[in-house]
Design an enzyme around this catalytic site. Sequence first.
Site, PDB file in Angstrom:
ATOM      1  N   ARG A 138      49.320  53.305  -0.643  1.00 52.37           N
ATOM      2  CA  ARG A 138      48.743  54.248   0.311  1.00 52.37           C
ATOM      3  C   ARG A 138      47.716  53.557   1.202  1.00 52.37           C
ATOM      4  O   ARG A 138      47.584  53.900   2.390  1.00 52.37           O
ATOM      5  CB  ARG A 138      48.120  55.436  -0.412  1.00 52.37           C
ATOM      6  CG  ARG A 138      47.619  56.534   0.537  1.00 52.37           C
ATOM      7  CD  ARG A 138      47.135  57.754  -0.231  1.00 52.37           C
ATOM      8  NE  ARG A 138      48.234  58.376  -0.941  1.00 52.37           N
ATOM      9  CZ  ARG A 138      48.106  59.078  -2.060  1.00 52.37           C
ATOM     10  NH1 ARG A 138      46.912  59.223  -2.609  1.00 52.37           N
ATOM     11  NH2 ARG A 138      49.148  59.617  -2.636  1.00 52.37           N
ATOM     12  N   ARG A 195      44.390  43.041  -8.715  1.00 47.30           N
ATOM     13  CA  ARG A 195      44.637  44.192  -9.586  1.00 47.30           C
ATOM     14  C   ARG A 195      44.984  45.419  -8.746  1.00 47.30           C
ATOM     15  O   ARG A 195      45.842  45.364  -7.884  1.00 47.30           O
ATOM     16  CB  ARG A 195      43.435  44.431 -10.509  1.00 47.30           C
ATOM     17  CG  ARG A 195      43.118  43.252 -11.429  1.00 47.30           C
ATOM     18  CD  ARG A 195      42.088  43.628 -12.466  1.00 47.30           C
ATOM     19  NE  ARG A 195      41.789  42.494 -13.325  1.00 47.30           N
ATOM     20  CZ  ARG A 195      41.141  42.606 -14.466  1.00 47.30           C
ATOM     21  NH1 ARG A 195      40.730  43.794 -14.898  1.00 47.30           N
ATOM     22  NH2 ARG A 195      40.897  41.538 -15.193  1.00 47.30           N
ATOM     23  N   ARG A 227      36.854  59.338   0.457  1.00 44.54           N
ATOM     24  CA  ARG A 227      38.018  59.227  -0.419  1.00 44.54           C
ATOM     25  C   ARG A 227      39.118  60.191   0.021  1.00 44.54           C
ATOM     26  O   ARG A 227      38.852  61.339   0.379  1.00 44.54           O
ATOM     27  CB  ARG A 227      37.646  59.519  -1.876  1.00 44.54           C
ATOM     28  CG  ARG A 227      38.891  59.680  -2.749  1.00 44.54           C
ATOM     29  CD  ARG A 227      38.652  59.747  -4.228  1.00 44.54           C
ATOM     30  NE  ARG A 227      39.677  60.552  -4.876  1.00 44.54           N
ATOM     31  CZ  ARG A 227      40.959  60.206  -5.034  1.00 44.54           C
ATOM     32  NH1 ARG A 227      41.400  59.055  -4.585  1.00 44.54           N
ATOM     33  NH2 ARG A 227      41.803  61.025  -5.635  1.00 44.54           N
ATOM     34  N   ASP A 279      48.889  68.879  -4.894  1.00 45.54           N
ATOM     35  CA  ASP A 279      50.283  68.557  -5.250  1.00 45.54           C
ATOM     36  C   ASP A 279      50.854  69.512  -6.301  1.00 45.54           C
ATOM     37  O   ASP A 279      51.970  69.336  -6.774  1.00 45.54           O
ATOM     38  CB  ASP A 279      50.422  67.115  -5.723  1.00 45.54           C
ATOM     39  CG  ASP A 279      49.568  66.777  -6.938  1.00 45.54           C
ATOM     40  OD1 ASP A 279      49.058  67.708  -7.603  1.00 45.54           O
ATOM     41  OD2 ASP A 279      49.405  65.571  -7.226  1.00 45.54           O
TER      42      ASP A 279
END
Length: 242
Positions: A27, A45, A88, A205
């Site tokens: 994303r 990572r 965020r 979602d």
Amino acid sequence: MTYEAPHVKTTPDKITPYVLVCGDPARALEIAQLCDSYEEVSYNREYRTLVGTYKGKKITITSHGVGSAGAAICFQELINLGAKIIIRMGTCGGIQDGLGQGDHIVVSGAVREDGVSPLMVPLGYPAIADNEVCDAIVKACEEIDAPYKRGLVLTSDLFYPSKVMESSLATYQRAGVLGAEMEVATLLVIASLNNIKAGAIATVDGNPLKWNEGNYDPHGTIVAEGKKRMLKIGLEAIIKLI
């Protein structure tokens, strides 16, 4: 000696103070590809960092993985690198009936059931988003007529329900909390403790209280469209704040 973040794996000269964060490294690339131009500066990572130019403004984009512990490392290292505003973007479960898949929550504050922030400051300390950041996200939503509600989310490190202990979701639903996710409270506490601005937008979602009814479709068309819209909202919000 130049500081290099040990996990984000970059240096202050390679990023900007204006940062968009998300969980998924893929994303992060998707956000960058919406910019006029971009370059990847590090990938270690779950932490992928890119710098893009959007409408003439340079921004940083970093992924932080899933859950508060790893995300906290990312947020603190970004601040150490010079971040001044962090937004965020991610998915969440909507726990109020008025929120459907693909809708957005503009976070005003978060319930602290994460595992990290209680080790930093007592639970009486609130996790509150910066008002200026919230207003910029709301304005970006309204400019494209995106479906959103502004309010509280629950941040919890628990994703799958326990077979032993009851979830707190029903309690917070009754208390008017809009959704549940895994990182925002951690971000807001770390931002407040470091005197920077932070906020968040989340795309619904499904409803974790109704998973057994099939109300969870993170890869479905409606949610996918909501996530794409969210990325655009985040970009528009961050440049309003620069």
